[in-house]
Design a protein around this motif. Sequence first.
Motif, short mmCIF file in Angstrom:
data_model
loop_
_atom_site.label_atom_id
_atom_site.label_comp_id
_atom_site.label_asym_id
_atom_site.label_seq_id
_atom_site.Cartn_x
_atom_site.Cartn_y
_atom_site.Cartn_z
N GLY A 83 31.38 40.45 49.07
CA GLY A 83 31.25 41.91 49.08
C GLY A 83 32.46 42.62 48.51
O GLY A 83 32.66 43.81 48.77
N SER A 84 33.27 41.92 47.71
CA SER A 84 34.46 42.58 47.17
C SER A 84 34.06 43.66 46.17
O SER A 84 32.96 43.63 45.61
CB SER A 84 35.39 41.55 46.51
OG SER A 84 34.81 41.07 45.31
N ASN A 85 34.95 44.61 45.94
CA ASN A 85 34.67 45.74 45.06
C ASN A 85 35.83 45.95 44.09
O ASN A 85 36.92 46.33 44.53
CB ASN A 85 34.45 47.00 45.91
CG ASN A 85 34.07 48.20 45.07
OD1 ASN A 85 33.58 48.05 43.95
ND2 ASN A 85 34.31 49.39 45.59
N PRO A 86 35.67 45.70 42.76
CA PRO A 86 34.45 45.14 42.15
C PRO A 86 34.24 43.68 42.54
O PRO A 86 35.17 43.03 43.04
CB PRO A 86 34.71 45.28 40.65
CG PRO A 86 36.17 45.48 40.49
CD PRO A 86 36.73 45.98 41.78
N SER A 87 33.05 43.18 42.31
CA SER A 87 32.72 41.84 42.80
C SER A 87 33.42 40.75 41.97
O SER A 87 33.78 40.96 40.82
CB SER A 87 31.22 41.64 42.80
OG SER A 87 30.70 41.92 41.53
N ILE A 88 33.61 39.61 42.61
CA ILE A 88 34.15 38.43 41.93
C ILE A 88 33.03 37.89 41.02
O ILE A 88 31.86 37.91 41.41
CB ILE A 88 34.57 37.36 42.97
CG1 ILE A 88 35.67 37.93 43.89
CG2 ILE A 88 35.05 36.08 42.28
CD1 ILE A 88 36.04 37.02 45.05
N ALA A 89 33.38 37.43 39.81
CA ALA A 89 32.36 36.96 38.87
C ALA A 89 31.44 35.94 39.53
O ALA A 89 31.89 35.03 40.24
CB ALA A 89 33.04 36.34 37.64
N GLY A 90 30.14 36.12 39.30
CA GLY A 90 29.13 35.26 39.93
C GLY A 90 29.34 33.78 39.65
O GLY A 90 29.16 32.94 40.55
N ASP A 91 29.75 33.46 38.41
CA ASP A 91 29.91 32.03 38.11
C ASP A 91 31.14 31.44 38.81
O ASP A 91 31.18 30.25 39.09
CB ASP A 91 29.93 31.77 36.60
CG ASP A 91 30.87 32.69 35.83
OD1 ASP A 91 31.16 33.79 36.32
OD2 ASP A 91 31.32 32.30 34.74
N VAL A 92 32.14 32.28 39.12
CA VAL A 92 33.29 31.81 39.92
C VAL A 92 32.80 31.40 41.30
O VAL A 92 33.11 30.31 41.80
CB VAL A 92 34.37 32.92 40.04
CG1 VAL A 92 35.41 32.56 41.08
CG2 VAL A 92 35.02 33.18 38.68
N LEU A 93 31.99 32.27 41.91
CA LEU A 93 31.50 31.97 43.26
C LEU A 93 30.49 30.81 43.23
O LEU A 93 30.47 29.98 44.15
CB LEU A 93 30.86 33.22 43.88
CG LEU A 93 31.85 34.37 44.10
CD1 LEU A 93 31.14 35.59 44.67
CD2 LEU A 93 32.98 33.95 45.01
N ALA A 94 29.66 30.76 42.17
CA ALA A 94 28.67 29.67 42.06
C ALA A 94 29.39 28.32 42.03
O ALA A 94 28.99 27.38 42.72
CB ALA A 94 27.81 29.86 40.82
N LYS A 95 30.47 28.25 41.26
CA LYS A 95 31.20 26.98 41.18
C LYS A 95 31.96 26.71 42.48
O LYS A 95 31.95 25.59 42.99
CB LYS A 95 32.18 27.02 40.00
CG LYS A 95 32.81 25.67 39.69
CD LYS A 95 33.66 25.70 38.42
CE LYS A 95 32.83 25.37 37.19
NZ LYS A 95 33.67 25.25 35.97
N ALA A 96 32.58 27.76 43.04
CA ALA A 96 33.36 27.57 44.27
C ALA A 96 32.50 27.08 45.43
O ALA A 96 32.92 26.22 46.21
CB ALA A 96 34.05 28.88 44.65
N PHE A 97 31.29 27.64 45.54
CA PHE A 97 30.43 27.30 46.68
C PHE A 97 29.37 26.27 46.31
O PHE A 97 28.53 25.92 47.14
CB PHE A 97 29.78 28.57 47.24
CG PHE A 97 30.76 29.43 47.99
CD1 PHE A 97 30.95 29.27 49.35
CD2 PHE A 97 31.53 30.37 47.32
CE1 PHE A 97 31.88 30.04 50.05
CE2 PHE A 97 32.46 31.15 48.00
CZ PHE A 97 32.63 30.99 49.36
N GLN A 98 29.38 25.82 45.03
CA GLN A 98 28.41 24.82 44.57
C GLN A 98 26.98 25.31 44.82
O GLN A 98 26.13 24.61 45.38
CB GLN A 98 28.66 23.47 45.28
CG GLN A 98 30.04 22.89 45.00
CD GLN A 98 30.15 22.32 43.57
OE1 GLN A 98 29.51 21.34 43.26
NE2 GLN A 98 30.92 22.99 42.71
N LEU A 99 26.73 26.57 44.39
CA LEU A 99 25.42 27.19 44.53
C LEU A 99 24.98 27.69 43.16
O LEU A 99 25.79 27.81 42.24
CB LEU A 99 25.49 28.38 45.50
CG LEU A 99 25.84 28.04 46.96
CD1 LEU A 99 26.14 29.31 47.74
CD2 LEU A 99 24.72 27.26 47.63
N ASP A 100 23.69 28.03 43.01
CA ASP A 100 23.25 28.57 41.72
C ASP A 100 23.44 30.08 41.69
O ASP A 100 23.67 30.72 42.73
CB ASP A 100 21.80 28.16 41.41
CG ASP A 100 20.85 28.56 42.51
OD1 ASP A 100 21.04 29.64 43.11
OD2 ASP A 100 19.91 27.79 42.80
#
Length: 216
Positions: free
Chosen positions: A188-205
């Motif tokens: 929920g950060s503002n602005p948000s952290i790039a989706g692909d950063v979080l996808a890789k960090a959490f191993q999610l799509d």
Amino acid sequence: MANLSLLLAVLLSLSLSVVLAADASALQDFCVADPKSQVLVNGLACKDPKLVEANDFFFSGLNIAGNTTNPVGSRVTPVFATQLPGLNTLGISIARIDYAPWGLNPPHTHPRATEVLTLLDGTLEVGFVTSNPENRHFRKVLHKGDVFVFPIGLVHYQRNVGYGNAVAIAALSSQNPGVITIANAVFGSNPSIAGDVLAKAFQLDNATINYLESKF
Ligand SMILES: *[C@@H]1O[C@H](CO)[C@@H](O)[C@H](O)[C@H]1NC(C)=O
Ligand SMILES: *[C@@H]1O[C@H](CO)[C@@H](O)[C@H](O)[C@H]1NC(C)=O
């Protein structure tokens, strides 16, 4: 020689301030926060001591239950330096935490405080996780009157596992402990952290990350 001892004193005080993670100690009897001051200091500027009165050291209302009608089913009522100006520079604060049945105070950390939680009523599951690489999880079920400590900076949580409401009082070793709620900070950060950063960090799509971001 005088310069050398001055240098040593400065170095010593610097190293002490690094070693002591808790709030710095006060240099006077009190420094009641002046909410109107425009001065930016570490903490809040002091109100003129001649104008300080008993009410500056007083807060009323911790007998009132917080509203737990929200997605997590818990509510923290803080009494930090902002709410109780007399706490400014004293390195301590308190909060009331209410939990609906199965209510959760979600995983979070206090960057500036150790927390001692006293359960006044109900039954709570509590836990905290140590830093890398162990990430050891300490967990305990508390009953009325039990006390549990969450060491400074570590991720911790509480969940109501009893039949009724639960209420606890948290004492914190900072006038302004800060709260970093993990899910809100990450998704929920503002602005948000790039989706692909979080996808890789959490191993999610990406779609799952987008869904999580929509929740915070
Ligand atoms: C508690 O919060 C909910 C959700 O914001 C609100 O609808 C409700 O009126 C509040 N209850 C009280 C007693 O303030
Ligand atoms: C996820 O989104 C990033 C951009 O945010 C993109 O570069 C990447 O190809 C996407 N991955 C998948 C599997 O869709």
